[in-house]
Each structure stands twice: as C-alpha cells, then as structure tokens.
Design a protein around this motif. Structure first.
Motif, PDB file in Angstrom:
ATOM      1  N   THR A  47     -30.493   2.752   7.114  1.00  0.00           N
ATOM      2  CA  THR A  47     -29.565   1.991   7.954  1.00  0.00           C
ATOM      3  C   THR A  47     -28.860   0.899   7.143  1.00  0.00           C
ATOM      4  N   THR A  48     -29.587   0.251   6.248  1.00  0.00           N
ATOM      5  CA  THR A  48     -28.981  -0.761   5.385  1.00  0.00           C
ATOM      6  C   THR A  48     -27.868  -0.150   4.549  1.00  0.00           C
ATOM      7  N   THR A  49     -28.087   1.069   4.070  1.00  0.00           N
ATOM      8  CA  THR A  49     -27.068   1.765   3.281  1.00  0.00           C
ATOM      9  C   THR A  49     -25.806   1.975   4.106  1.00  0.00           C
ATOM     10  N   LEU A  50     -25.961   2.438   5.344  1.00  0.00           N
ATOM     11  CA  LEU A  50     -24.801   2.660   6.204  1.00  0.00           C
ATOM     12  C   LEU A  50     -24.088   1.347   6.512  1.00  0.00           C
ATOM     13  N   LYS A  51     -24.838   0.293   6.729  1.00  0.00           N
ATOM     14  CA  LYS A  51     -24.216  -1.003   7.007  1.00  0.00           C
ATOM     15  C   LYS A  51     -23.416  -1.501   5.805  1.00  0.00           C
ATOM     16  N   ALA A  52     -23.921  -1.238   4.611  1.00  0.00           N
ATOM     17  CA  ALA A  52     -23.188  -1.634   3.407  1.00  0.00           C
ATOM     18  C   ALA A  52     -21.897  -0.831   3.276  1.00  0.00           C
ATOM     19  N   ILE A  53     -21.970   0.456   3.554  1.00  0.00           N
ATOM     20  CA  ILE A  53     -20.786   1.311   3.459  1.00  0.00           C
ATOM     21  C   ILE A  53     -19.705   0.849   4.427  1.00  0.00           C
ATOM     22  N   ARG A  69     -10.730   5.232  -3.406  1.00  0.00           N
ATOM     23  CA  ARG A  69     -10.514   3.808  -3.679  1.00  0.00           C
ATOM     24  C   ARG A  69     -11.750   3.002  -3.302  1.00  0.00           C
ATOM     25  N   SER A  70     -11.989   1.921  -4.039  1.00  0.00           N
ATOM     26  CA  SER A  70     -13.112   1.049  -3.720  1.00  0.00           C
ATOM     27  C   SER A  70     -12.862   0.342  -2.387  1.00  0.00           C
ATOM     28  N   ILE A  71     -13.877   0.338  -1.544  1.00  0.00           N
ATOM     29  CA  ILE A  71     -13.763  -0.347  -0.246  1.00  0.00           C
ATOM     30  C   ILE A  71     -14.755  -1.504  -0.157  1.00  0.00           C
ATOM     31  N   ARG A  72     -15.398  -1.814  -1.266  1.00  0.00           N
ATOM     32  CA  ARG A  72     -16.370  -2.902  -1.252  1.00  0.00           C
ATOM     33  C   ARG A  72     -15.696  -4.199  -0.814  1.00  0.00           C
ATOM     34  N   GLY A  73     -16.281  -4.859   0.166  1.00  0.00           N
ATOM     35  CA  GLY A  73     -15.750  -6.118   0.653  1.00  0.00           C
ATOM     36  C   GLY A  73     -14.787  -5.996   1.824  1.00  0.00           C
ATOM     37  N   GLN A  74     -14.395  -4.785   2.169  1.00  0.00           N
ATOM     38  CA  GLN A  74     -13.509  -4.620   3.326  1.00  0.00           C
ATOM     39  C   GLN A  74     -14.304  -4.743   4.631  1.00  0.00           C
ATOM     40  N   GLY A  75     -13.630  -5.196   5.688  1.00  0.00           N
ATOM     41  CA  GLY A  75     -14.270  -5.358   6.980  1.00  0.00           C
ATOM     42  C   GLY A  75     -14.342  -4.056   7.753  1.00  0.00           C
TER      43      GLY A  75
END
Length: 239
Positions: A47-53, A69-75
């Motif tokens: 679940t933590t993995t999905l929340k991070a994604i 494309r990187s989506i790290r940090g997107q809402g």
C-alpha cells in the motif's frame, strides 16, 4: 496486446515513515496492456508503494515514471488528469452522497459531454449500482461499496488502474464478483496493477507478478510460474 514500453516504471523506490524504512529500493514496471499483480503479506509495503506512485506519500529516494516521464512530486489530482487512478484500500466512498453522486465525483477532472454515457457504462458493469443509484453510499454493504469505488475510478477514464486489496473483508461470493469485474475491466483495455493478499486469485488473473516482502521485491516473473513456485505456494497459498 502488450508492447515493450513500460506505462509505469518504478526505479530504486525508497519510502520512510520517520526512522522506519517501509520500502527499501524496489524496482518494477507495468507495460501497456498488462494486468500485473503485486502480492505479499500484510505490512510488506504494498500500500505504501501505491501511495508513493499516486503522490499520496513522499518519496525518499528513487524515481517513478509514467507515460515515459518522471511524476515524482506530482499531486494525486494531476495524476488522475493523466489517467493514473487508484482504488484505495478501504474503498473511500463519499458516505453521505448517493451512488450517482459518487460516480459524478469520479469524473470531477473531466469537462467533456460523455459523463452521462460513462455512468451508464458503469451501471452496465455493476447492475446493482443502477438499481440503487439514489441510495446513500454509506448505507451499502462492503462489497457494494467496493463496486462503487471501482466504478468511480472508471469514471476518470484511467489508462492505468491501481487496485489496492479490492477483495479485503468481502464474502467469498463477493470476492468472486470483484475478481470477475477486474478481469472484465482488463478485457476492456485498461492496464491494471492489482495489489492483493489473495495471492492465488491475483496470480491466476495476472500476466506477470511481483512478490514483496518486508519492503523489498523478493521474486518476480510470469504469473503462472510464480503460482507453481514452491516458495510462493508455501508462503502465500498455504501449502
């Protein structure tokens, strides 16, 4: 039909809660047109993995790529607009809204004229929801709420649908129904990442699978091969 290009690519993902490392540098991918299962015991970090994604949990290290494309940090709201949609563990329906209103909320990021048609399509998948369209979501059974949560996610027209423990807490008959619906959604062309403790059912449905233990990926491969693996059978199938 699958292609070689990953729709979702997770590389070296680390997630921590305070001093506790919940996800320890995992890497995996989901290709366009696949149904991939991520299995593991409670507390493995699924679940933590999905929340991070989906932007619900901060990432300590690593990267998440979606559509190249990187989506790290997107809402989460930005990702839903891009077709990355999750049905959370525990369903998360709007209890004081009707079924029809919940489905309309699923289309909140859309501004096209096909929303009414898509609601009818959801009712075609879940006839029980159509029968009770004016019922408050909070008064429904757990299985019915799971149907509604999945229907609401479909209203966002997902390119990639993340399902977090959709069978949890449901009766055996309702579990059968939910897995039938997951298979139907996949056949309609939606790429699916299915997170499940019910390893047998999840792997029977999937093309490929990953096994997560204590925040790490311990195994991966074709789903049918994982089903036959003695370690998987001993740890997750009770054999």
């Amino acid at each position: 039909m699958t292609t070689a290009t990953p729709l979702l690519k997770v590389t070296g993902l680390k997630v921590a809660y305070g001093g506790i490392q919940a996800v320890k540098g995992i890497s995996f991918e989901v290709r366009q047109g696949e149904l991939v299962s991520l299995i593991g015991a409670n507390g493995a970090g699924k679940t933590t993995t999905l929340k991070a994604i989906t932007g619900l949990q901060n990432v300590a290290e690593g990267d998440i790529e979606y559509l190249g494309r990187s989506i790290r940090g997107q809402g989460p709201w930005d990702l839903v607009r891009q077709g990355l949609v999750m049905v959370p563990e525990g369903r998360g329906v709007f209890a004081r809204m009707t079924i029809a209103e919940n489905l309309q909320m699923g289309a909140f990021v859309r501004n096209d004229d096909q929303i009414g048609r898509d609601i009818e399509n959801v009712f075609g998948i879940f006839p029980r929801l159509k029968e009770r369209r004016n019922q408050l979501a909070g008064t429904m059974s757990g299985g019915e709420q799971q149907m509604l949560a999945m229907g609401r996610a479909l209203m966002a027209r997902p390119k990639l649908l993340l399902l977090d423990e959709p069978s949890m807490g449901l009766s055996p008959m309702m579990v059968d129904k939910i897995f039938d619906v997951v298979a139907d959604i996949y056949k309609r062309g939606v790429t699916v990442l299915l997170v499940e403790q019910n390893a047998s059912r999840a792997l029977q449905l999937a093309k490929r699978g990953y096994v997560m233990e204590s925040g790490e990926m311990s195994m991966s491969g074709d789903a049918d091969q994982l089903l036959k693996d003695p370690k998987v059978r001993a740890a997750y199938l009770g054999e």
